[in-house]
Design an enzyme around this catalytic site. Sequence first.
Site, PDB file in Angstrom:
ATOM      1  N   CYS A  91      -6.536  -2.612  -0.124  1.00 36.36           N
ATOM      2  CA  CYS A  91      -5.355  -3.474  -0.254  1.00 36.36           C
ATOM      3  C   CYS A  91      -4.258  -3.185   0.781  1.00 36.36           C
ATOM      4  CB  CYS A  91      -4.837  -3.386  -1.683  1.00 36.36           C
ATOM      5  SG  CYS A  91      -3.833  -4.810  -2.146  1.00 36.36           S
ATOM      6  N   HIS A 205      -8.974  -2.787  -6.219  1.00 35.21           N
ATOM      7  CA  HIS A 205      -8.517  -1.559  -6.870  1.00 35.21           C
ATOM      8  C   HIS A 205      -9.384  -1.403  -8.107  1.00 35.21           C
ATOM      9  CE1 HIS A 205      -4.677  -1.307  -4.695  1.00 35.21           C
ATOM     10  NE2 HIS A 205      -4.537  -2.596  -4.865  1.00 35.21           N
TER      11      HIS A 205
HETATM   12  N1  GLN Z   1       2.149  -4.911  -1.123  1.00 39.41           N
HETATM   13  C1  GLN Z   1       0.948  -5.553  -0.749  1.00 39.41           C
HETATM   14  C2  GLN Z   1       0.809  -6.937  -1.323  1.00 39.41           C
HETATM   15  O1  GLN Z   1       1.374  -7.253  -2.347  1.00 39.41           O
HETATM   16  C3  GLN Z   1      -0.235  -4.696  -1.144  1.00 39.41           C
HETATM   17  C4  GLN Z   1      -0.440  -4.632  -2.635  1.00 39.41           C
HETATM   18  C5  GLN Z   1      -1.448  -3.632  -3.079  1.00 39.41           C
HETATM   19  O2  GLN Z   1      -1.782  -2.697  -2.351  1.00 39.41           O
HETATM   20  N2  GLN Z   1      -1.896  -3.777  -4.297  1.00 39.41           N
HETATM   21  O3  GLN Z   1       0.112  -7.732  -0.752  1.00 39.41           O
END
Ligand code: GLN
Length: 254
Positions: A91, A205
């Site tokens: 992510c 995740h």
């Molecule tokens: N902040 C980033 C987004 O919202 C990554 C989010 C995350 O790693 N879950 O796209």
Amino acid sequence: MNLKLNHLYSQNLNIYGDLGNIIAFKYKAEKAGINLYVSHTEIGEEISEADIYFIGGGQDQDQILVYEDLLRHKGFILNEVEKGKVFLLICGGYQLFGKYFVDGEGNALKGLSILDLETNSPDSKVSSRCIGNIVAQLNSGFIKHWDVDASFSKYIVGFENHGGQTKLLTDQVKPIGEVIKGFGNNSTDKVEGCFYKNIIGSYMHGSFLPKNPHITNAILKKALLQKYNDVTFENLYEGEEKKAHQLILMRSGF
Ligand code: GLN
């Protein structure tokens, strides 16, 4: 056999159970008779060389804290990528390997530009985010390059929560799989993650590896092959990890 794993920015980029990936690596390595040494690199520190590098996800604010420090390491990381070292990026970490990431407030963060992709967040509304369980069917190119044991499963499963919409820009980056349920890279293209050389980038995740033991096996095997000439690696599975994978498939109507 020994492997070194370096968890980059473990204090800032580590959300929605990403640490579970490190636990899965340790667990599987032990079962396979591999000594796995885990180190951490935080903001301001130098990166010690490893066989596997891991970066997790994070809130936009955490990515803002990290991205300039990451850019400082571009030369080192690029060299490791070229050598065929293994990278697992989840992510927020995945986004920062692209050209840029524009967060929900419109802040543009320069990325490493190692992966030919870009990420834009439309706004900071929860309703614009891609949230929920995700299932993707692995592409044959990914199965082949990573020698994935598709007899265990031809799917990967996880949980996603991101505002960023990632576009793969050229053929340099190939998607890991086709999205069957959920979003993946963005809400329109129906593809999840990407791979390039021995980098895997994914929005999953949840944690990713404990739910996808065939991918943990594939990554460990690849890292061993990079390091040793002669490697025998058996794809072993425990009951719990099979259940974790199957539960998400079942919940997703499979
Ligand atoms: N902040 C980033 C987004 O919202 C990554 C989010 C995350 O790693 N879950 O796209």
